[in-house]
Enzyme design. Structure first.
Site: not given
Ligand SMILES: Cc1cc2nc3c(=O)[nH]c(=O)nc-3n(C[C@H](O)[C@H](O)[C@H](O)COP(=O)(O)OP(=O)(O)OC[C@H]3O[C@@H](n4cnc5c(N)ncnc54)[C@H](O)[C@@H]3O)c2cc1C
Length: 278
Positions: A89-90, A195, A200
């Site tokens: 995801q990162w 951002h 997240r």
């Protein structure tokens, strides 16, 4: 002097902040502080830092008005240990630079993420990407945890068995699970870090990456406390309204009907109540 140092950041350099069961984040280095944002914003006027209050006001103004380039002048390098499913995801955040441990070069460690019993959850019925609030019975928790650990143990055993047969490390690893821990150096500027954090730290993000984002934010506060305060005020704690929603709010203030459908009105209510972007 143009070179900026934050005493709070100096104190935590190289300190490992634990995340999840075996992960961590460590601030390796930073370049610039709140002072750098101010220096770079004032470059056109040839003026440096003024009082802290004036600097805070300038930073707040820049952030509120999306004058983002001075925030790109502050750079962070982190060393992060994280499970591969979080890393996937990162890595979608492209505006960073990273270098990851090579499983082709090194033998990967026998380290896998095992959620805590409290973090086990059923699938949410109203959010396809989320977890339900219903508690999982204790016996089922135990069954799931021991099953996860057994699968991880078996996968690692199979991996080492292949290494023992001198199979190439790059092939031996292909059946290791997404819970395997990896490590990387990750470098990002403050604008893009904000951002990342906005997306997240949001309740829609998966709990495990949210845990990392929250620790990143705490570390970030030691380097740029004023910018973090403004970020919290205008971005993290704020929501955007659509044109229709804005008109509805203006109508409400003028004592008129909102003009929204029941569904849209419910969404606006929920947005106002939770402070979440919906
Ligand atoms: C809750 C949540 C759920 C998600 N679910 C999914 C999913 O199911 N499947 C999936 O694939 N992804 C998913 N994502 C990932 C998401 O779609 C984004 O890829 C990710 O959040 C990175 O955002 P970004 O592109 O804005 O960030 P960055 O890559 O850091 O980019 C920052 C900004 O730079 C600009 N930019 C960067 N690269 C380009 C480019 N090549 N072209 C144009 N502009 C660019 C854009 O303005 C962008 O917003 C999810 C993200 C979140 C937070």
């Amino acid at each position: 002097m143009a070179h900026c140092i934050s005493l709070e950041a100096e104190k935590i350099l190289d300190k490992q902040f634990k995340v999840l069961d075996k992960g961590f984040i460590r601030l390796v280095d930073y370049m610039g502080t709140d002072e750098r944002i101010v220096q770079s914003a004032r470059v056109s006027y040839g003026k440096g830092t003024k009082t802290v209050r004036e600097d805070a006001g300038l930073i707040d103004y820049l952030l509120r008005n999306k004058h983002t380039s001075p925030f790109e002048q502050v750079i962070f390098t982190f060393h992060i240990k994280l499970p591969i499913f979080v890393a996937r995801q990162w890595i979608r955040h492209r505006t960073a630079r990273l270098n990851e441990i090579s499983g082709r070069y090194s033998v990967l460690k026998n380290e896998f993420y095992v959620p805590s019993a409290d973090d086990l959850a059923f699938q949410s019925s109203d959010n396809k990407q989320g977890r339900a609030d219903t508690a999982i019975p204790k016996e089922l928790q135990e069954e799931i945890l021991s099953s996860l650990q057994k699968q991880q143990g078996d996968a690692y055993e199979a991996y080492t068995a292949l290494l023992d047969k001198n199979i190439a490390r790059e092939l031996a690893l292909i059946n290791l699970p997404l819970s395997t821990y990896t490590e990387w150096y990750w470098q990002i500027d403050l604008h893009n870090l904000f951002h990342f954090l906005k997306l997240r730290m949001d309740a829609h993000a998966q709990k495990e990456i949210r845990d990392y984002a929250e620790v990143l934010f705490e570390i970030c506060k030691t380097v740029t406390p004023l910018a973090c305060e403004s970020f919290e005020r205008h971005q993290l704690g704020g929501v955007n309204f659509s044109k229709d929603e804005l008109e509805a709010l203006q109508n409400l203030l003028a004592g008129k009907d909102t003009g929204l459908s029941e569904k849209d009105l419910n969404r606006l209510n929920e947005k106002l109540k939770t402070g979440r972007q919906l």
